[in-house]
Design a protein around this motif. Sequence first.
Motif, PDB file in Angstrom:
ATOM      1  N   ASN A  11       0.830  -1.219   0.000  1.00 42.12           N
ATOM      2  CA  ASN A  11       0.000   0.000   0.000  1.00 42.12           C
ATOM      3  C   ASN A  11       0.853   1.253   0.000  1.00 42.12           C
ATOM      4  N   ALA A  12       2.033   1.182   0.636  1.00 42.03           N
ATOM      5  CA  ALA A  12       2.914   2.358   0.686  1.00 42.03           C
ATOM      6  C   ALA A  12       3.503   2.652  -0.688  1.00 42.03           C
ATOM      7  N   GLY A  13       3.498   1.665  -1.578  1.00 38.76           N
ATOM      8  CA  GLY A  13       4.015   1.882  -2.933  1.00 38.76           C
ATOM      9  C   GLY A  13       5.193   0.984  -3.293  1.00 38.76           C
ATOM     10  N   PHE A  14       5.688   0.211  -2.320  1.00 37.45           N
ATOM     11  CA  PHE A  14       6.847  -0.648  -2.603  1.00 37.45           C
ATOM     12  C   PHE A  14       6.467  -1.760  -3.576  1.00 37.45           C
ATOM     13  N   GLN A  15       7.474  -2.173  -4.347  1.00 41.22           N
ATOM     14  CA  GLN A  15       7.290  -3.292  -5.276  1.00 41.22           C
ATOM     15  C   GLN A  15       8.287  -4.394  -4.939  1.00 41.22           C
ATOM     16  N   SER A  16       8.238  -5.468  -5.741  1.00 41.38           N
ATOM     17  CA  SER A  16       9.159  -6.610  -5.548  1.00 41.38           C
ATOM     18  C   SER A  16       9.161  -7.080  -4.093  1.00 41.38           C
ATOM     19  N   ILE A  17       7.985  -7.274  -3.542  1.00 40.35           N
ATOM     20  CA  ILE A  17       7.868  -7.676  -2.134  1.00 40.35           C
ATOM     21  C   ILE A  17       8.426  -9.095  -1.969  1.00 40.35           C
ATOM     22  N   ASP A  18       9.209  -9.275  -0.926  1.00 45.06           N
ATOM     23  CA  ASP A  18       9.834 -10.578  -0.688  1.00 45.06           C
ATOM     24  C   ASP A  18       9.662 -10.920   0.796  1.00 45.06           C
ATOM     25  N   ILE A  19       9.305 -12.172   1.052  1.00 42.19           N
ATOM     26  CA  ILE A  19       9.084 -12.586   2.455  1.00 42.19           C
ATOM     27  C   ILE A  19      10.102 -13.666   2.803  1.00 42.19           C
ATOM     28  N   ASN A  20      10.831 -13.464   3.876  1.00 39.94           N
ATOM     29  CA  ASN A  20      11.857 -14.446   4.289  1.00 39.94           C
ATOM     30  C   ASN A  20      11.765 -14.706   5.777  1.00 39.94           C
ATOM     31  N   GLU A  21      11.868 -15.987   6.141  1.00 41.30           N
ATOM     32  CA  GLU A  21      11.976 -16.304   7.563  1.00 41.30           C
ATOM     33  C   GLU A  21      13.306 -15.709   8.045  1.00 41.30           C
ATOM     34  N   PHE A  22      13.296 -15.071   9.213  1.00 42.78           N
ATOM     35  CA  PHE A  22      14.536 -14.458   9.706  1.00 42.78           C
ATOM     36  C   PHE A  22      15.033 -15.258  10.911  1.00 42.78           C
ATOM     37  N   VAL A  23      14.321 -15.171  12.025  1.00 43.10           N
ATOM     38  CA  VAL A  23      14.603 -16.075  13.152  1.00 43.10           C
ATOM     39  C   VAL A  23      13.363 -16.964  13.283  1.00 43.10           C
ATOM     40  N   PRO A  24      13.489 -18.245  12.963  1.00 43.20           N
ATOM     41  CA  PRO A  24      12.298 -19.101  12.884  1.00 43.20           C
ATOM     42  C   PRO A  24      11.418 -19.029  14.138  1.00 43.20           C
ATOM     43  N   GLY A  25      10.132 -18.794  13.897  1.00 37.32           N
ATOM     44  CA  GLY A  25       9.161 -18.738  14.994  1.00 37.32           C
ATOM     45  C   GLY A  25       9.154 -17.412  15.735  1.00 37.32           C
ATOM     46  N   VAL A  26      10.089 -16.532  15.391  1.00 35.75           N
ATOM     47  CA  VAL A  26      10.227 -15.273  16.135  1.00 35.75           C
ATOM     48  C   VAL A  26      10.095 -14.063  15.206  1.00 35.75           C
ATOM     49  N   LEU A  27      10.948 -14.003  14.192  1.00 33.79           N
ATOM     50  CA  LEU A  27      10.994 -12.813  13.331  1.00 33.79           C
ATOM     51  C   LEU A  27      10.923 -13.202  11.852  1.00 33.79           C
ATOM     52  N   THR A  28      10.166 -12.398  11.096  1.00 31.21           N
ATOM     53  CA  THR A  28      10.094 -12.570   9.643  1.00 31.21           C
ATOM     54  C   THR A  28      10.639 -11.288   9.002  1.00 31.21           C
ATOM     55  N   ARG A  29      11.354 -11.448   7.898  1.00 33.00           N
ATOM     56  CA  ARG A  29      11.873 -10.254   7.183  1.00 33.00           C
ATOM     57  C   ARG A  29      11.068 -10.079   5.897  1.00 33.00           C
ATOM     58  N   ILE A  30      10.381  -8.943   5.796  1.00 39.16           N
ATOM     59  CA  ILE A  30       9.565  -8.682   4.610  1.00 39.16           C
ATOM     60  C   ILE A  30      10.131  -7.412   3.963  1.00 39.16           C
ATOM     61  N   SER A  31      10.469  -7.500   2.678  1.00 38.04           N
ATOM     62  CA  SER A  31      11.142  -6.372   2.047  1.00 38.04           C
ATOM     63  C   SER A  31      10.406  -5.907   0.801  1.00 38.04           C
ATOM     64  N   GLY A  32      10.701  -4.679   0.401  1.00 41.03           N
ATOM     65  CA  GLY A  32      10.138  -4.115  -0.821  1.00 41.03           C
ATOM     66  C   GLY A  32      11.099  -3.069  -1.369  1.00 41.03           C
TER      67      GLY A  32
END
Length: 336
Positions: free
Chosen positions: A310-331
């Motif tokens: 919604n903010a306008g970012f493209q190429s969204i990518d979702i990666n597990e970062f610390v399993p069960g704790v943190l997810t890294r989502i980028s754009g």
Amino acid sequence: MSLGRPTTVRLQRIARAYRESGALLAAVELDLFSKINQGANTEEKLSAALGISSLNAERITVACLGLGLIIRDEDKLKNAIDVERFLTKEKSTYAGDWMFFTQPDWEKWGRLSDFLKNNEPAKLDNETVKGITIDEARRYHRATFSIGRGAGRLFVRSVDLSFHHRMLDIGGGSGAYCIEACNANPHLKATVLDLPEVTLVAQEFIAENNLSDRIITHDADFNKDPFPKDADIAIMASNLPMYGRQAIQAVIQKVYDALLPNGEFHLIGEALNEDRSGPTDPAIWGLAQTLHNSTGMAHSITECTDYIKNAGFQSIDINEFVPGVLTRISGVKSSN
Ligand SMILES: C[S@@+](CC[C@H](N)C(=O)[O-])C[C@H]1O[C@@H](n2cnc3c(N)ncnc32)[C@H](O)[C@@H]1O
């Protein structure tokens, strides 16, 4: 889970889990694990090293054995491998301070149902950080630094920073991510954006790590103040559950507007899975906000992805970062 007749075992374990927390925190506070490492590897030696009675040494040792924090190897006590790495003071990976991060809320959890019944409007200003003293900020960020350095190193291993010039860390706290990013990328400069009491503490960590010439701080309330506009990569880590949907969407919009063209954003958050049924850790971080009547809550990966889109970012990518704790989502921001 077994399909047989249900028992109360799981429920009892959850009901009494606070006692397990108590055992772990007491062992860390007594520095029991370092003492084992230094050779106090029997109950008798632990009793002397910790200055506690032999009865109490036996009790805490047996509890730590029961929790799998230590193991008995023949007649000697040894630390479990995670305890050895993160809870013995000799190690540079020591994260004992982080174990106490949520301890100020300890007594309130016993009255959670009262807090859940509070119908006063939730406050955007989060009392866990807004208006805290510098000493409180120091305690808070000794804890976040002890765990954030490892997370920062993980970020550096996960994301190519070689073509970026300035990293903006929104709610950057101790500066742990910026410190690790700059250590690993000699050309990189960084800005830690946080509340004024916190940036003072960040400056201390930055100076201790000899990076004051490359990492600057920027005092701001990210809900209210504008962001610097010279970054080509921005991150926001471990503050997702502190605010509600509207606030997080607004912050991410400001990040988008402030980033340089082609800039990248990485949200490293305690995100729930798509159907909001777990994992436990993000769910409980969200619940904890009840104690502070903030707008905070657990956000799902789907919601976070939507905020970023919604903010306008493209190429969204979702990666597990610390399993069960943190997810890294980028754009990525567009080029114009
Ligand atoms: C749990 S700490 C995480 C720190 C750092 N990102 C890390 O991962 O080590 C959350 C941080 O968000 C900051 N923060 C929360 N609300 C903020 C606000 N409204 N404006 C600026 N910073 C804020 C806090 O001061 C704190 O430093």
